[in-house]
Enzyme design. Structure first.
Site, PDB file in Angstrom:
ATOM      1  N   SER A 218      -1.341   6.500  22.680  1.00 16.39           N
ATOM      2  CA  SER A 218      -2.830   6.208  22.172  1.00 16.39           C
ATOM      3  C   SER A 218      -3.073   5.666  21.115  1.00 16.39           C
ATOM      4  O   SER A 218      -2.597   4.456  20.815  1.00 16.39           O
ATOM      5  CB  SER A 218      -3.836   7.391  22.673  1.00 16.39           C
ATOM      6  OG  SER A 218      -5.047   7.155  22.693  1.00 16.39           O
ATOM      7  N   ASP A 323      -5.500   4.305  34.025  1.00 19.44           N
ATOM      8  CA  ASP A 323      -6.109   4.920  32.739  1.00 19.44           C
ATOM      9  C   ASP A 323      -7.293   3.900  32.521  1.00 19.44           C
ATOM     10  O   ASP A 323      -7.162   2.433  32.483  1.00 19.44           O
ATOM     11  CB  ASP A 323      -4.833   4.262  31.705  1.00 19.44           C
ATOM     12  CG  ASP A 323      -5.294   4.795  30.500  1.00 19.44           C
ATOM     13  OD1 ASP A 323      -6.409   5.071  29.882  1.00 19.44           O
ATOM     14  OD2 ASP A 323      -4.468   4.994  29.441  1.00 19.44           O
ATOM     15  N   HIS A 354      -4.509   8.533  31.288  1.00 23.23           N
ATOM     16  CA  HIS A 354      -4.125   8.541  29.919  1.00 23.23           C
ATOM     17  C   HIS A 354      -3.362   9.592  29.456  1.00 23.23           C
ATOM     18  O   HIS A 354      -3.468  10.615  28.648  1.00 23.23           O
ATOM     19  CB  HIS A 354      -5.460   8.554  29.244  1.00 23.23           C
ATOM     20  CG  HIS A 354      -5.168   8.232  27.435  1.00 23.23           C
ATOM     21  ND1 HIS A 354      -4.687   6.776  27.355  1.00 23.23           N
ATOM     22  CD2 HIS A 354      -5.422   8.668  26.201  1.00 23.23           C
ATOM     23  CE1 HIS A 354      -5.029   6.636  25.960  1.00 23.23           C
ATOM     24  NE2 HIS A 354      -5.191   7.796  25.487  1.00 23.23           N
TER      25      HIS A 354
END
Length: 647
Positions: A218, A323, A354
């Site tokens: 991320s 995602d 994610h």
């Protein structure tokens, strides 16, 4: 139940204790470097045969005691003064490295995770934070990297980026200051910068070989992308997991914002609470152009694609095909940019959203990561670059390897006709914006007429097709306003058991050595499936005025024809024989985006419109007669933001 990899594990009341380790003695000489692909740095050389290298296995082995590892916390100097206090900012750096290499004088490579999350939010599925001893020295480093790699002759470094954790200053959310704060650490590891301890003593990284590999999920993986795009010397490889490649594309799609004031919000979420940082974040809000959706110099600074030609590090990308936090266009456009520069690269695409592959493909991921770092940071010729380039999850826990990605570099034009996909049409259809229309409304009853939606359906597929790459929808439209959002969804219909997510279990596995204050054991997850009659293949949004230019939008002339292209999100999926593809076209989408303009009506010229589909085989044909399809479904009703899921 607990699975053990190279150690003894005891499970007591759902608590896992890991004891012991497997060690080996390295006996063989170091393998020569492989120059790799043009334009990329070769694996880092080392002048002597390290004791942790086993030449027969072409692998580093866990010969050092993790409990006895050296743990240090230092502050790296920068030339930044982001909080305008008249003093240069310092970047807090925590280090775990094997004591044995320090005694022998060996210089070792670094695995680095630079993050804004170490203090505010934690890392991984367990949301682990850094912890320190009574002297302020790192005691527990989140995640398994230090537990696993330090015994194998690596240093693991956790960096609090500027404005976060124990670093000073104020972050600028993906901007030059944050990137430069990480570059300063790489410079220190290569002897080009200075650092000091908490009590002001100068400290040099005399133990560092200068070879650095960055990894992270991320925001952390995003920093790895940004740092690689500076071309900094010493960065040999990056492993971005579910990472952003352009912050503009993270906060909006083609001029349509996902949410308002996201950048200042995120800066406050991860950064220091101070008047100086409040002022920096206010500037972020003043310069983000949410009200226009334009791509400006503010976003160009946070667009790592613009300087992808500077990347010298190899890149191992992993991303989830479901995602919709960091959407799949991020990995695909970064991958394409790296390919143009002939950067050595590898790609894993899972079905998940994610999620770190450590959670959903743990054993294989740890082994592959080990090989990757051994090759690029230790120079071991283990054949990792001779493996297939892409590994893709085609069904839960079913993976297939491919020589390259995407499978095709061309798209198949699929014509549109009234209600049909796959046959050229004439005339026009009309869509009037219905902002309250939900995705459930849009994809249900696809054969029915629903106000605010135009649905185009194919005939049942005569053979399976593989969609691999980025699809788009080209529409020739005539609007009654100067702009409007346009939304497209590609759906496949047919009853099937479909992947629907993951869930954490009470089981754990251990990946590395543990201490009483830092175990290497983490919960596993299980994959979920649901019987359903449809699946969303991809979504996409564009503001019509931004279709030809994101920085200089061209307002539509009401009553005149214009061509608008809606980019869908990258996908790799095999659609089985017998399924029906549907293309749904609507205007504003208030579930997944926060559009600036609503309420328009458009006419679509069918002869000038088409679906551009990247497929490997087969073709789409239109049904010979209307086919009633009844579906009863529930779909996500919001776009998750960066903080909504595991960091």
């Amino acid at each position: 139940m607990t699975t053990v990899r190279a150690r003894v594990t005891i499970l007591v009341s759902s608590t896992v204790l890991c004891l012991g380790s497997v060690t080996g003695t390295a006996t063989a000489a170091r393998m020569p470097d492989d120059p790799g692909a043009p334009g990329a740095a070769a694996p880092a050389p080392t002048p002597a045969t390290p004791p942790y290298v086993d030449a027969a296995r072409k692998s580093t082995q866990p010969v050092y005691d993790y409990a006895d590892a050296l743990r240090e916390s230092v502050y790296v100097d920068t030339e930044l003064d982001t909080d305008s206090d008249g003093q240069n900012d310092v970047v807090a750096v925590d280090i775990v490295r094997p004591r044995g290499t320090d005694l022998s004088g060996l210089r070792i490579p670094v695995i680095m995770d630079a993050s804004p999350y170490y203090s505010c939010c934690g890392r991984g599925n367990e949301s682990e934070k850094k912890t320190y001893d009574e002297n302020g020295v790192i005691q527990k480093m989140p995640l398994f990297y230090d537990n696993y790699f330090v015994p194998r002759g690596y240093a693991v470094v956790g960096v609090d980026i500027v404005g976060t954790g124990r670093s000073t200053g104020c972050g600028d959310v993906g901007g030059k200051d944050e990137i430069d704060s990480v570059v300063a650490v790489i410079d220190w590891l290569n002897g080009r910068n200075t650092a000091h301890t908490a009590d002001g003593q100068d400290v040099e990284a005399t133990w560092s070989s200068g070879a650095v590999g960055m990894i992270g999920k991320s925001y952390d993986g995003t920093l790895a992308n940004g740092v690689a795009a500076t071309g900094v010397n010493g960065l040999k490889t990056i492993v971005p997991i579910s990472a952003i490649s352009s912050w503009y594309d993270y906060t909006r799609s083609g001029g349509v914002p996902y949410s308002d004031d996201y950048m200042p919000w995120l800066g406050g979420y991860v950064g220091h609470d101070s008047p100086a940082c409040d002022a920096v974040r206010a500037d972020l809000g003043d310069n983000d152009d949410d009200e226009t959706g334009d791509y400006t110099s503010f976003w160009a600074e946070r667009d790592y694609l613009k300087t992808a030609s500077k990347v010298k590090a190899s890149v191992f990308i992993t991303h989830g095909l479901s995602d919709y936090n960091v959407q799949t266009n991020h990995f695909s456009q970064w991958w394409t940019a790296l390919a143009k520069n002939k950067v050595p690269r590898k790609l894993w695409l899972g079905l998940e959203d994610h999620v770190d592959p450590f959670e959903f493909r743990r054993d294989k991921w740890v082994d592959e990561l080990h090989k990757w770092f051994d090759y690029w940071l230790q120079g071991l010729q283990n054949g990792v670059m001779k493996e297939p380039m892409a590994s893709i999850e085609t069904a839960p826990d079913v993976w297939r390897d491919y020589k390259t990605w995407p499978a095709v570099n061309r798209t198949m034009p699929v014509p549109l006709s009234a209600g049909k996909l796959g046959a050229a049409g004439k005339g026009t259809v009309t869509v009037t914006d219905e902002p309250d229309l939900t995705e459930d409304d849009i994809v249900s009853d696809p054969s029915q007429v629903i106000a605010g939606r135009q649905m185009f359906l194919s005939a049942p597929l005569p053979a399976p097709i593989r969609i691999s790459g980025t699809a788009s929808v080209t529409l020739k439209i005539k609007a009654d306003s100067t702009t409007t959002p346009v939304t497209a969804r590609l759906i496949e219909y047919g009853e099937a058991e479909r992947f629907s997510g993951i869930r954490r279990t009470d089981d754990s596995t251990c990946e590395g050595e543990s201490t009483e204050y830092d175990d290497a054991c983490y919960f596993t997850v299980e994959k979920l499936t649901t019987e359903s009659d449809h699946g969303i293949v991809s979504r996409g949004w564009i503001d019509a005025a931004h279709s030809n230019s994101l920085s200089k939008p061209t307002p539509l002339t009401p009553g005149q024809w214009s061509t608008v292209t809606v980019p869908l999100r990258a996908q790799d999926e095999v659609i089985p024989k017998g399924r029906i593809l549907g293309l749904a076209v609507t205007l504003s989408d208030t579930e997944w985006t926060t559009p600036n303009d609503t309420g328009a009506t458009i006419d679509i010229d069918l002869a000038g419109s088409k679906l551009n589909l990247p497929v490997t085989s087969g073709k789409l044909t239109a049904p010979t007669k209307p086919q009633p399809i009844q579906v009863d479904i529930t779909t996500p009703t919001h776009r998750p933001d960066l903080h909504d899921q595991e960091n």
